[in-house]
Design a protein around this motif. Structure first.
Motif, mmCIF file in Angstrom:
data_model
loop_
_atom_site.group_PDB
_atom_site.id
_atom_site.type_symbol
_atom_site.label_atom_id
_atom_site.label_comp_id
_atom_site.label_asym_id
_atom_site.label_seq_id
_atom_site.Cartn_x
_atom_site.Cartn_y
_atom_site.Cartn_z
ATOM 1 N N VAL A 55 0.861 -1.188 0.000
ATOM 2 C CA VAL A 55 0.000 0.000 0.000
ATOM 3 C C VAL A 55 0.894 1.233 0.000
ATOM 4 O O VAL A 55 1.812 1.341 0.820
ATOM 5 N N ASP A 56 0.632 2.160 -0.923
ATOM 6 C CA ASP A 56 1.450 3.361 -1.062
ATOM 7 C C ASP A 56 0.577 4.597 -1.114
ATOM 8 O O ASP A 56 -0.531 4.551 -1.646
ATOM 9 N N LEU A 57 1.125 5.715 -0.630
ATOM 10 C CA LEU A 57 0.536 7.032 -0.830
ATOM 11 C C LEU A 57 1.594 7.915 -1.464
ATOM 12 O O LEU A 57 2.777 7.846 -1.095
ATOM 13 N N PHE A 58 1.160 8.759 -2.394
ATOM 14 C CA PHE A 58 2.101 9.560 -3.180
ATOM 15 C C PHE A 58 1.768 11.047 -3.120
ATOM 16 O O PHE A 58 0.616 11.432 -2.915
ATOM 17 N N ALA A 59 2.772 11.875 -3.349
ATOM 18 C CA ALA A 59 2.589 13.328 -3.360
ATOM 19 C C ALA A 59 1.703 13.768 -4.513
ATOM 20 O O ALA A 59 0.935 14.711 -4.387
ATOM 21 N N ASP A 60 1.817 13.070 -5.647
ATOM 22 C CA ASP A 60 1.036 13.418 -6.834
ATOM 23 C C ASP A 60 1.078 12.241 -7.805
ATOM 24 O O ASP A 60 1.795 11.259 -7.581
ATOM 25 N N ALA A 61 0.319 12.359 -8.877
ATOM 26 C CA ALA A 61 0.236 11.261 -9.856
ATOM 27 C C ALA A 61 1.586 10.991 -10.506
ATOM 28 O O ALA A 61 1.923 9.840 -10.791
ATOM 29 N N ALA A 62 2.374 12.025 -10.733
ATOM 30 C CA ALA A 62 3.700 11.835 -11.343
ATOM 31 C C ALA A 62 4.604 11.016 -10.419
ATOM 32 O O ALA A 62 5.398 10.189 -10.894
ATOM 33 N N SER A 63 4.477 11.232 -9.119
ATOM 34 C CA SER A 63 5.272 10.447 -8.157
ATOM 35 C C SER A 63 4.871 8.982 -8.177
ATOM 36 O O SER A 63 5.715 8.091 -8.073
#
Length: 106
Positions: A55-63
């Motif tokens: 499971v991951d969370l990202f700063a933005d879609a590009a990340s």
């Protein structure tokens, strides 16, 4: 604004869940160098020890895109597939709700 996320389910061959979790966890040093990966969790199911979740969370879609094409993903997908009973199920997602633990003494 939504937070891009990802969930990947890995179904290990019978008895291989611990090794799959170990191999996925070995990618942590690569993930730690990814500024845009905010949260990265490796979970092993209590109900089915041969099922592992990433499971991951990202700063933005590009990340998220950079992470999925980065060194951690390359390591995982070069070492884990031979131990799997099925192809990993990859779910790009968006975080809808969240509660974080306090960061220190209050």
């Amino acid at each position: 604004m939504t937070t891009p996320a990802g969930v990947i389910t890995f179904k290990a061959r019978t008895g291989q869940g611990e090794e799959v979790a170990r191999l996925i966890s070995a990618a942590l040093p690569h993930v730690e160098r990814e500024a845009g990966t905010l949260t990265w969790l490796v979970l092993r199911s209590n109900a089915d020890p041969d099922e592992v979740f990433l499971v991951d969370l990202f700063a933005d879609a590009a990340s998220r895109e950079a992470h999925m094409n980065g060194e951690a993903a390359k390591l995982i997908f070069s070492t884990v597939p031979e131990l799997l009973a099925a192809r990993p199920a990859i779910h790009p997602a968006d975080l809808l709700a969240r509660k974080d633990a306090p960061s220190g003494p209050q």
